[in-house]
Enzyme design. Structure first.
Site, PDB file in Angstrom:
ATOM      1  N   GLU A 267      32.678  -3.601 -34.777  1.00 14.38           N
ATOM      2  CA  GLU A 267      31.845  -4.790 -33.791  1.00 14.38           C
ATOM      3  C   GLU A 267      31.993  -4.845 -32.427  1.00 14.38           C
ATOM      4  OE1 GLU A 267      32.052  -8.713 -34.986  1.00 14.38           O
ATOM      5  OE2 GLU A 267      32.304  -8.304 -36.580  1.00 14.38           O
ATOM      6  N   GLU A 318      22.808 -15.677 -34.201  1.00 17.61           N
ATOM      7  CA  GLU A 318      22.513 -16.953 -35.034  1.00 17.61           C
ATOM      8  C   GLU A 318      23.604 -18.331 -35.246  1.00 17.61           C
ATOM      9  OE1 GLU A 318      25.572 -14.405 -38.569  1.00 17.61           O
ATOM     10  OE2 GLU A 318      26.055 -13.391 -36.742  1.00 17.61           O
ATOM     11  N   LYS A 321      26.441 -20.387 -37.032  1.00 23.44           N
ATOM     12  CA  LYS A 321      27.902 -19.853 -37.306  1.00 23.44           C
ATOM     13  C   LYS A 321      28.797 -20.541 -36.347  1.00 23.44           C
ATOM     14  CE  LYS A 321      29.310 -15.661 -36.373  1.00 23.44           C
ATOM     15  NZ  LYS A 321      29.537 -14.420 -35.806  1.00 23.44           N
ATOM     16  N   GLU A 327      29.563 -18.297 -29.742  1.00 24.43           N
ATOM     17  CA  GLU A 327      29.872 -17.624 -30.411  1.00 24.43           C
ATOM     18  C   GLU A 327      28.008 -17.517 -31.524  1.00 24.43           C
ATOM     19  OE1 GLU A 327      31.746 -15.936 -32.614  1.00 24.43           O
ATOM     20  OE2 GLU A 327      33.829 -16.723 -31.805  1.00 24.43           O
TER      21      GLU A 327
END
Length: 346
Positions: A267, A318, A321, A327
């Site tokens: 990642e 997303e 999250k 984030e």
């Protein structure tokens, strides 16, 4: 006479050659992570098609989602499939037979084995899931033994993705050392990785390092900026934090006697919102440089001949999250399939 550093480089290159010869796809090609903690994510078939349309042939999934695996496998993507942390206790206690049953029912029932390259067993267990730490290596061993019994161990490699905080020291990179509290788990894991030809997996985010310590981690150094002040480490010079972090991991591997184990970055990425440094422009600069380096097969100062297999995070934003606002904004693509910023994967 060859120096110790040169021998480590040669060993790393040899390991890379062995991996390619064993049938692994090109480690120089970029991969993309597909997180699923969102409320408006496109269908898996649309996500898989989007990757292929952009020349992406590798994807990391954080769990063996039966809705995602068939679509991604049918698109011809090479998959890194996550084994959720909550499965580790069962896989640790089940033995190879139980692990084989789990593989058949959870993974290979939805994706053929020739589409699976890695099993990433647990995610950042040593960072925030210490309950599972004693089960991590036994689960990895059982899964590998199951793959051996299925005749798949040469094709599918077993590893585990770590947070970069697994390092207790990372500056300068040559001082890289693993956190002493994690060594009872890491040492048998490193032996396992060396014995099975699997890489050490690490998640690294120069963005977060910059946010946490902007005075010492300047934005240009984090984002591959042209004006970054170089960091000198003996004969080696670092112009970006990505290289420095990977080489700190390499130095830590060498310190433990496993300098030939490859490093894969499972990642990395840069967000587009949620913090003053999280902009589309910075995300484009960082991710484009990661893609370019992968395409050119660029190594690091400590391993100049060994490309670093890398997965960008994330395919989409997303919105589900937890944590800081940034984030939720790592998406490279929008839900309609358009790019969040200008980036070319060709």
């Amino acid at each position: 006479m060859a120096t110790a550093a040169a021998l480590h480089v040669l060993a790393a290159v040899a390991a890379l050659v062995v991996a390619v010869a064993a049938g692994d796809s090109d480690p120089g090609k970029i991969g993309i992570c597909h997180g699923r903690v969102g409320s408006n994510l496109p269908r898996p078939s649309a996500a898989a098609a989007l990757l292929r349309q952009n020349g992406i042939t590798k994807a990391r999934l954080f769990l063996p989602d039966p809705a995602v695996l068939p679509a991604f496998a049918a698109a011809g993507l090479d998959l890194t499939v996550g084994v959720p942390n909550e499965n580790l206790t069962f896989l640790s206690a089940s033995g190879p037979d139980g692990a084989a049953q789990w593989l058949r029912s959870a993974v290979f029932a939805y994706a053929p084995a020739d589409r699976v390259r890695y099993l990433a067993v647990g995610n950042e267990v040593l960072y925030n899931n210490q309950f599972y730490a004693p089960h991590l290596v036994p689960a990895m061993r059982n899964l590998h033994a199951a793959l051996v019994s299925l005749g798949l161990d040469a094709r599918v490699k077993v590893s585990s993705a770590h947070a970069s905080s697994v390092l207790a020291a990372s500056y300068p990179p040559s001082a890289g050392a693993f956190d002493a509290a994690s060594l009872p788990v890491l040492r048998p894991m490193l032996r396992f990785l060396a014995d099975t030809g699997a890489p050490f997996m690490v998640n690294t985010y120069p963005f977060i390092s910059h946010v946490n310590d902007p005075a010492n981690v300047q934005l240009a150094y984090a984002v591959f900026g042209d004006g970054a002040a170089p960091v000198r480490d003996g004969a080696m010079v670092y112009t970006n934090l990505f290289d420095a972090t990977v080489d700190a991991v390499v130095a830590a591997l060498e310190r433990e006697g496993f300098g030939a184990v490859p490093v894969a970055v499972t990642e990395t990425g840069w967000p587009t919102a949620g913090h003053p440094a999280a902009t589309p422009e910075n995300a484009a600069a960082y991710n484009a440089k990661i893609v370019e380096r992968a395409a050119r097969g660029v190594g690091t100062p400590r391993r100049p001949g060994a490309p670093v297999e890398t997965f960008l995070f994330d395919l989409y934003d997303e919105d589900g999250k937890p944590g800081a606002e940034f984030e939720r904004h790592f998406g490279i693509f929008k839900a309609d399939g358009s790019k969040a910023y200008d980036i070319n994967f060709a």
